[in-house]
Design a protein around this motif. Structure first.
Motif, PDB file in Angstrom:
ATOM      1  N   GLY A 157      32.072  23.673  71.568  1.00  0.00           N
ATOM      2  CA  GLY A 157      33.157  22.491  72.108  1.00  0.00           C
ATOM      3  C   GLY A 157      34.715  22.652  71.808  1.00  0.00           C
ATOM      4  O   GLY A 157      35.367  21.803  72.059  1.00  0.00           O
ATOM      5  N   SER A 158      34.964  23.668  71.617  1.00  0.00           N
ATOM      6  CA  SER A 158      36.521  23.962  70.915  1.00  0.00           C
ATOM      7  C   SER A 158      37.313  24.228  72.414  1.00  0.00           C
ATOM      8  O   SER A 158      36.666  24.704  73.368  1.00  0.00           O
ATOM      9  CB  SER A 158      36.540  25.311  70.329  1.00  0.00           C
ATOM     10  N   PRO A 159      38.696  23.695  72.494  1.00  0.00           N
ATOM     11  CA  PRO A 159      39.392  23.786  73.588  1.00  0.00           C
ATOM     12  C   PRO A 159      39.521  25.310  74.221  1.00  0.00           C
ATOM     13  O   PRO A 159      39.597  25.403  75.479  1.00  0.00           O
ATOM     14  CB  PRO A 159      40.844  23.358  73.147  1.00  0.00           C
ATOM     15  N   GLN A 160      39.273  26.126  73.470  1.00  0.00           N
ATOM     16  CA  GLN A 160      39.423  27.495  73.903  1.00  0.00           C
ATOM     17  C   GLN A 160      38.106  28.224  74.352  1.00  0.00           C
ATOM     18  O   GLN A 160      37.994  29.384  74.871  1.00  0.00           O
ATOM     19  CB  GLN A 160      40.120  28.507  72.984  1.00  0.00           C
ATOM     20  N   ALA A 161      36.974  27.346  73.943  1.00  0.00           N
ATOM     21  CA  ALA A 161      35.949  28.127  74.373  1.00  0.00           C
ATOM     22  C   ALA A 161      35.572  28.771  75.617  1.00  0.00           C
ATOM     23  O   ALA A 161      35.203  29.833  75.803  1.00  0.00           O
ATOM     24  CB  ALA A 161      34.629  27.155  73.969  1.00  0.00           C
ATOM     25  N   ASN A 162      35.655  27.935  76.860  1.00  0.00           N
ATOM     26  CA  ASN A 162      35.831  28.429  78.022  1.00  0.00           C
ATOM     27  C   ASN A 162      36.499  29.841  78.360  1.00  0.00           C
ATOM     28  O   ASN A 162      36.056  30.534  79.156  1.00  0.00           O
ATOM     29  CB  ASN A 162      35.851  27.374  79.141  1.00  0.00           C
TER      30      ASN A 162
ATOM     31  N   PRO B 215      28.694  29.625  94.189  1.00  0.00           N
ATOM     32  CA  PRO B 215      27.405  29.767  94.297  1.00  0.00           C
ATOM     33  C   PRO B 215      26.503  28.910  93.653  1.00  0.00           C
ATOM     34  O   PRO B 215      25.182  29.063  93.532  1.00  0.00           O
ATOM     35  CB  PRO B 215      27.312  31.045  93.242  1.00  0.00           C
ATOM     36  N   SER B 216      27.078  27.775  93.215  1.00  0.00           N
ATOM     37  CA  SER B 216      26.307  26.621  92.585  1.00  0.00           C
ATOM     38  C   SER B 216      27.173  25.364  92.596  1.00  0.00           C
ATOM     39  O   SER B 216      28.297  25.419  92.866  1.00  0.00           O
ATOM     40  CB  SER B 216      25.671  27.179  91.190  1.00  0.00           C
ATOM     41  N   SER B 217      26.253  24.507  92.072  1.00  0.00           N
ATOM     42  CA  SER B 217      27.265  23.098  92.028  1.00  0.00           C
ATOM     43  C   SER B 217      27.971  23.037  90.674  1.00  0.00           C
ATOM     44  O   SER B 217      27.875  24.068  89.975  1.00  0.00           O
ATOM     45  CB  SER B 217      26.170  21.901  91.764  1.00  0.00           C
ATOM     46  N   GLY B 218      29.048  22.216  90.476  1.00  0.00           N
ATOM     47  CA  GLY B 218      29.592  22.333  89.417  1.00  0.00           C
ATOM     48  C   GLY B 218      31.325  22.708  89.768  1.00  0.00           C
ATOM     49  O   GLY B 218      31.979  22.343  88.801  1.00  0.00           O
ATOM     50  N   TYR B 219      31.358  23.280  90.530  1.00  0.00           N
ATOM     51  CA  TYR B 219      32.700  23.733  90.990  1.00  0.00           C
ATOM     52  C   TYR B 219      33.436  22.614  91.742  1.00  0.00           C
ATOM     53  O   TYR B 219      32.762  22.056  92.692  1.00  0.00           O
ATOM     54  CB  TYR B 219      32.804  24.881  92.042  1.00  0.00           C
ATOM     55  N   GLU B 220      34.669  22.270  91.407  1.00  0.00           N
ATOM     56  CA  GLU B 220      35.475  21.281  91.882  1.00  0.00           C
ATOM     57  C   GLU B 220      36.962  21.620  92.092  1.00  0.00           C
ATOM     58  O   GLU B 220      37.324  22.302  91.297  1.00  0.00           O
ATOM     59  CB  GLU B 220      35.349  19.728  91.295  1.00  0.00           C
TER      60      GLU B 220
ATOM     61  N   GLN C  65      44.187  21.497  91.419  1.00  0.00           N
ATOM     62  CA  GLN C  65      43.685  21.908  90.147  1.00  0.00           C
ATOM     63  C   GLN C  65      42.191  22.272  90.543  1.00  0.00           C
ATOM     64  O   GLN C  65      41.727  21.541  91.629  1.00  0.00           O
ATOM     65  CB  GLN C  65      43.627  20.894  89.155  1.00  0.00           C
ATOM     66  N   THR C  66      41.552  23.269  89.847  1.00  0.00           N
ATOM     67  CA  THR C  66      40.362  23.390  90.060  1.00  0.00           C
ATOM     68  C   THR C  66      39.311  23.246  88.626  1.00  0.00           C
ATOM     69  O   THR C  66      39.801  23.189  87.544  1.00  0.00           O
ATOM     70  CB  THR C  66      39.980  24.938  90.470  1.00  0.00           C
ATOM     71  N   LYS C  67      38.083  23.037  88.878  1.00  0.00           N
ATOM     72  CA  LYS C  67      37.397  22.927  87.747  1.00  0.00           C
ATOM     73  C   LYS C  67      36.028  23.671  87.963  1.00  0.00           C
ATOM     74  O   LYS C  67      35.365  23.487  89.318  1.00  0.00           O
ATOM     75  CB  LYS C  67      37.058  21.425  87.513  1.00  0.00           C
ATOM     76  N   GLU C  68      35.418  24.499  86.879  1.00  0.00           N
ATOM     77  CA  GLU C  68      34.351  25.143  87.083  1.00  0.00           C
ATOM     78  C   GLU C  68      33.241  24.554  85.953  1.00  0.00           C
ATOM     79  O   GLU C  68      33.460  23.674  85.452  1.00  0.00           O
ATOM     80  CB  GLU C  68      34.640  26.629  86.485  1.00  0.00           C
ATOM     81  N   PRO C  69      32.095  24.978  86.193  1.00  0.00           N
ATOM     82  CA  PRO C  69      30.888  24.441  85.522  1.00  0.00           C
ATOM     83  C   PRO C  69      31.339  24.961  84.058  1.00  0.00           C
ATOM     84  O   PRO C  69      31.666  25.619  83.542  1.00  0.00           O
ATOM     85  CB  PRO C  69      29.749  25.549  85.891  1.00  0.00           C
ATOM     86  N   LEU C  70      30.950  23.841  83.392  1.00  0.00           N
ATOM     87  CA  LEU C  70      31.031  23.962  81.813  1.00  0.00           C
ATOM     88  C   LEU C  70      29.982  25.172  81.132  1.00  0.00           C
ATOM     89  O   LEU C  70      29.127  25.151  81.630  1.00  0.00           O
ATOM     90  CB  LEU C  70      30.800  22.578  81.146  1.00  0.00           C
TER      91      LEU C  70
END
Length: 296
Positions: free
Chosen positions: A94-99, A235-240, A258-263
């Motif tokens: 859950g840390s800010p840098q994890a992804n 390739p999957s849902s979760g991309y925005e 901005q873009t967003k990838e699956p968590l």
């Protein structure tokens, strides 16, 4: 007894006055506070102007690197996206840098053999050179080699043996520079400004992940127009993808997005998707517009 006690108090006051006497009027103003100078392993170092210099830690660098270069998981198909725990034991999910750390490890830019990333430690210049060099080898559009005419690096022997070639590479490509004495200072920390300057050079060499973002203008039946951007097939849902705002200068329409990838660790369907977003174009904008995409 009372007289004796009074004598002791008077004597103490006289001794105290004698002890502090050198601190005369105006002398207190001459005493200046000198901040403690810490090593790069600490949080700050003072520059020549005696002002604290803030250094970037490893976790912060990972986030800056991923965000600035738009790195992702290279469109591989995952039923369950990789998690940072697949690579390291000391980065909480859950840390800010994890992804960001997970993406860099997945892209081969970070060593994962000992499963320790040490996110809170100050990033050294030689560590930055190693990460950037590893990323260039994985992501550069063409094979990257240091130029034959490399400036002499006076303190190269102070770097770890595994970092020597990486330092030569980033110096030769003008990604990182030497100081006036011709030294690289491999153990010194890196400021946020130095990171941004280096990543500007890296971005020219790396194939970033958002090259497939496109934009087009759709005209309606009543003459209204809509700007639409697409992130291409995923390739999957979760991309925005989101349009943050649009700005007009002359006939150039800058689209900030901005873009967003699956968590990490999230479950997403594996159907092919095409993330899109749209925004109406004001009626007073020019009929002919040149679109400029800008990822925030």
């Amino acid at each position: 007894m009372h007289k004796s006690a009074g004598s002791y108090i008077i004597s103490a006051l006289i001794i105290g006055a004698a002890f502090f006497w050198p601190m005369g009027p105006g002398q207190a103003d001459e005493i200046k506070f000198v901040p403690k100078i810490e090593t790069p392993a600490g949080k700050s170092l003072c520059n020549e102007a005696n002002k604290p210099v803030s250094y970037v830690n490893r976790g912060e660098f990972a986030v800056k690197l991923v965000n600035y270069l738009g790195l992702n998981l290279d469109n591989f198909r995952f039923f369950k996206a990789p998690e940072v725990s697949d690579f390291y034991d000391d980065v909480p999910a859950g840390s800010p840098q994890a992804n960001a750390v997970m993406i860099l490890a997945y892209n081969g830019a970070l060593p994962t053999t000992d499963r320790l990333f040490r996110p809170a430690e100050i990033l050294s210049r030689e560590e930055m050179a190693q990460v950037i060099s590893s990323l260039l080898r994985q992501k550069a559009a063409e094979q990257i080699e240091p130029p034959a005419a490399l400036p002499p690096i006076k303190d190269l022997a102070a770097a770890g043996s595994r970092a020597v070639d990486d330092i030569k590479l980033v110096v030769g490509l003008n990604i990182m520079s030497l100081n006036r004495d011709g030294s690289f200072l491999p153990k010194q920390g890196v400021t946020s400004e130095e990171v941004v300057a280096a990543l500007k050079e890296v971005r020219q060499l790396v194939s970033a992940g958002d090259d497939d973002v496109t934009a087009k203008i759709i005209s309606g039946a009543e003459g209204d127009r809509v700007l639409e951007i697409s992130w291409g097939e995923k390739p999957s849902s979760g991309y925005e993808i989101y349009i943050v705002d649009i700005k007009l200068e002359g006939n150039v329409l800058t689209v900030n997005y901005q873009t967003k990838e699956p968590l990490p660790g999230s479950y997403n369907s594996t159907v092919i998707t095409e993330p899109k977003d749209s925004k109406p174009i004001p009626v007073n904008y020019p009929a002919v517009l040149n679109i400029k995409l800008n990822k925030l």
